[in-house]
Enzyme design. Structure first.
Site, PDB file in Angstrom:
ATOM      1  N   HIS A 266      38.524  55.112  89.076  1.00 23.25           N
ATOM      2  CA  HIS A 266      39.574  56.030  89.547  1.00 23.25           C
ATOM      3  C   HIS A 266      39.248  57.466  89.201  1.00 23.25           C
ATOM      4  CE1 HIS A 266      41.795  56.504  85.681  1.00 23.25           C
ATOM      5  NE2 HIS A 266      41.603  55.224  85.484  1.00 23.25           N
ATOM      6  N   GLU A 312      45.593  56.431  89.903  1.00 22.69           N
ATOM      7  CA  GLU A 312      45.687  55.145  89.215  1.00 22.69           C
ATOM      8  C   GLU A 312      46.706  55.229  88.089  1.00 22.69           C
ATOM      9  OE1 GLU A 312      44.848  52.103  86.127  1.00 22.69           O
ATOM     10  OE2 GLU A 312      44.778  54.281  85.941  1.00 22.69           O
ATOM     11  N   GLU A 313      46.621  56.328  87.336  1.00 23.95           N
ATOM     12  CA  GLU A 313      47.420  56.431  86.104  1.00 23.95           C
ATOM     13  C   GLU A 313      48.914  56.408  86.359  1.00 23.95           C
ATOM     14  OE1 GLU A 313      46.166  55.937  83.442  1.00 23.95           O
ATOM     15  OE2 GLU A 313      44.157  56.786  83.266  1.00 23.95           O
ATOM     16  N   ASP A 340      36.809  50.457  84.541  1.00 24.65           N
ATOM     17  CA  ASP A 340      37.873  51.314  84.011  1.00 24.65           C
ATOM     18  C   ASP A 340      38.253  50.857  82.613  1.00 24.65           C
ATOM     19  OD1 ASP A 340      39.866  53.212  83.832  1.00 24.65           O
ATOM     20  OD2 ASP A 340      41.365  51.989  84.860  1.00 24.65           O
ATOM     21  N   HIS A 412      43.910  57.923  76.794  1.00 25.49           N
ATOM     22  CA  HIS A 412      45.077  58.734  77.148  1.00 25.49           C
ATOM     23  C   HIS A 412      45.412  59.787  76.098  1.00 25.49           C
ATOM     24  CE1 HIS A 412      46.722  55.389  80.053  1.00 25.49           C
ATOM     25  NE2 HIS A 412      45.520  55.817  80.379  1.00 25.49           N
TER      26      HIS A 412
HETATM   27 ZN   LIG Z   1      44.275  55.239  81.993  1.00 22.01          ZN
HETATM   28 ZN   LIG Z   2      41.845  54.067  83.768  1.00 25.82          ZN
END
Ligand SMILES: [Zn+2]
Ligand SMILES: [Zn+2]
Ligand SMILES: [Zn+2]
Ligand SMILES: [Zn+2]
Lengths: 449, 449
Positions: A266, A312-313, A340, A412
């Protein structure tokens, strides 16, 4: 040769596979792509200026890397603005706390919230109390994620992040504060998506760094009331439709151009850090893998399609859009994988294919074994992340499992930066994806059966 | 018994020493003290509200721990206010940077500084260019501290922090930005004291986190101009005299009350993090060591004095004041040690004593050997940090060397918090200080000769 005899590839193709392995292991391309993305673009949340730059970056890179076709497909959604988040313990012992709003959180009132803390060790503990029993309080869930090589501590921890605000609101709390979903001990909080629910009040939600959660706990352990100040200025502009795009590039197959080997990652990231790991690693790996194959004198039989998914997030918006847009040709996606997850080396591959093609997968397993990849005895692999939506729609898939022990130290956070990439593991993983894609594109196997 | 025969202690004292070892190894007191200090006080920069709270905390704790005498001695200086520090790369690729002002830095103009970056790999490289050749530029020194068990990477790195702003100003730069003096890879910058010089322009000085320094370097490596924005609002209020205090507590000797075994640590900390390691560890160790000895049925012969120095971070103000205030009785300080370094276990002790007392030190070495402490062949030990000022004034000293491999991951950062303390190493180190202090207080050795 370390390759054993197989059926899917002929001897010339096996030689080419070995050459590709050697090319990928000697190339720094995947690292250079991540360096370029993190240095020249940085973070790139759906709808942000960085997102727009990333799309241009990806299109230009794919063209420069010799992809036969490069295009974008629009993905729309909303743009969440983080604003600022501030928190401190008011009493008994004042301390500033390191805090991040969860992705999608609403703001507090402009003057913030000051309230006593109601502590719960788990989301289940919070769920167990009577509705409306937390009026005027901030709910604090202190559950700590555990470290595992396969990252399996994430599942039990992430529920609080996703659903905690809804549960806390049902109990009457004015905000949710949680320990970050992360395995590090840094004064750096972890963000990530959270959800609201219709008819349940939207309350602000934020994550404390692990040491700050410890400090709050230590004050709570003393037995008296602990009061917290929280101020979040995040907002979602509901009026504005944010536009992003899936960026797609192909090396067109020489014999079966309509059969697609799909490599996913992503393109978006959270708005903290540089998205070097999440998902710069995947972007670098799948673009480099396709490029290496594209440098061969001839295209493989099937098409190799790289899909860099948008958004995606914030809820797999790009993947959902892709499935919708490509509904009619999804059955031409013969095999797919995403990257990912994880900084370390791949140690296992789990297929999710038709039983008759397991022999071909075993052959692939033999080619990958010298790189440390064990073939799982299971045949229930679902592609990671975005590509999981394609798996769910019937695409045969492979899930590659990496050493994920340190991934959630950085996941994150502001700390998701280039220096966290392990160049040697990245080279090996890129070689694995290159060989996987080549194998799938040359093999005559029908992975649906 | 693992103790061999010696001369300084008689057999009853040796039994007591063993009991003290066992007590210290079973006690969590030093950890509890650090927990209390970091939870109830937090950081405590000279002249700040935290400093004032820490003094009250230390006096109360010493009283609660049964010290025979507890008092404070005023230390004055100035109070530096950090304010805020912001930095971002303006061009070619905009990024926000994680930055901290160095301790003592002046502010930028209110609107900040935007200037091109002139890069130097070392302070020596910056020193080598002609004066006034950096007009309108920000000097950036990217030297990276190396990791060593004894922390010896700090010396070559810290010169830029202390003197970099003076050198950069002599070259005409408008500000100094440096890579943090630290061995971690976190988006967390390291502060620490810097100096100005008479007749050299005071320019603002700040440290980038290691990943941010990498990013700046990666943009510089592309060859074009890189421009940086820096905004610091720090100030020193020159009009205001800040008052702090050395906090001193004693267990009075039963036979030679005027002979003092001195245990030091510093009470102040930087204004980021909680000062758990720097110097909470030292505070916990020396207070607990003295308390354990104070719990014996009888006081040892000599007095054990714990000195918690004020204002170490801003220039050893407390230590200098102590030497001045106690000039007349410095020769009654028979042996001293400080703890202001390292999270890990002590592996070596280096005496700095009179040659005739080396036999007694060897005996102490034999008692400490089972805890992993090797006796250095050198006799040039200088006490750490504040107590070094007493060593310089002639006090016999011991320097205990710990595993310092991870200390500079956290040193002078937001990350200096309770969770970084290693409870097992702390117990062992506390036992070593307890045994050292008891030995010195009971021994008949004259460590000056
Ligand atoms: Zn993520
Ligand atoms: Zn990710
Ligand atoms: Zn210190
Ligand atoms: Zn210090």
């Amino acid at each position: 040769s370390s390759f054993v005899a197989g059926q899917a590839l002929n001897s010339e193709q096996k030689t080419q596979l070995k050459q590709l392995q050697s090319t990928a292991l000697q190339s720094q391309l995947s690292y250079q792509l991540i360096e370029s993305l993190t240095t020249e673009v940085g973070h790139r949340l759906m709808g942000s200026a960085g997102d727009e730059k990333a799309i241009i970056w990806a299109v230009n890179k794919m063209k420069a890397l010799g992809f036969d076709k490069v295009w974008t497909e629009p993905v729309t959604g909303s743009y969440w603005l983080r604003g600022t988040a501030k928190a401190h313990i008011v009493a008994p012992y004042p301390h500033d706390l390191v805090v991040l709003a969860l992705g999608g959180s609403v703001a507090t009132a402009e003057s913030g919230i000051t309230a006593n803390v109601a502590h719960f060790e788990t989301l289940a503990d919070l769920q167990a109390i009577p509705d409306n029993s937390l009026e005027g309080k901030i709910a604090f869930v202190s559950y700590q994620m555990t470290r595992h090589i396969d990252g399996n501590g994430y599942g039990p921890a992430v529920g609080t992040r996703v659903n905690g605000a809804v549960v806390a609101a049902q109990k009457g709390a004015s905000a949710l504060v949680m320990r970050s979903v992360g395995t590090d001990n840094n004064r750096i909080a972890h963000t990530g998506i959270m959800r609201y629910q219709d008819k349940v009040k939207k309350i602000p939600a934020a994550a404390l760094s692990n040491p700050d959660a410890d400090l709050l706990l230590n004050q709570l352990k003393r037995g008296g009331e602990v009061s917290l100040y929280l101020n979040i200025t995040a907002r979602t502009d509901a009026e504005v439709v944010a536009t992003s795009a899936n960026v797609i590039g192909e090396f067109t197959g020489s014999e079966k151009p309509d059969e697609i080997v799909a490599l996913g990652a992503h393109l978006d990231s959270w708005d903290v850090g540089a998205g070097a790991l999440d998902d710069g690693l995947g972007i670098g790996m799948v673009m480099a893998a396709a490029h290496h194959i594209g440098q061969l004198p001839q295209r493989p039989k099937r098409t190799i399609r790289v899909i860099l998914f948008a958004a995606e997030e914030v809820g797999l918006l790009g993947a959902k859009q892709y499935v919708k847009d490509h509904q009619a040709e999804l059955d031409t996606h013969v095999l797919g994988a995403e990257w990912d997850f994880g900084i370390g080396r791949i140690y296992k591959m789990t297929p999710g294919v038709g039983a008759q093609s397991l022999n071909a997968i075993r052959e692939l397993g033999q080619y990958l074994a010298p790189l440390g990849v064990a073939l799982s005895a299971e045949n229930n692999g679902r592609a990671q992340s975005d590509m999981g939506a394609l798996s769910d729609a019937g695409m045969p898939s492979i899930n590659f499992s990496p050493d994920g022990e340190h991934y959630f130290d950085y996941h994150h956070t502001e700390n998701d930066t280039l220096d966290k990439v392990q160049p040697e593991a990245l080279k090996i993983n890129t070689a694995i994806y290159t060989m996987f894609a080549y194998f799938a594109a040359q093999s005559s196997a029908d992975f649906r059966h």
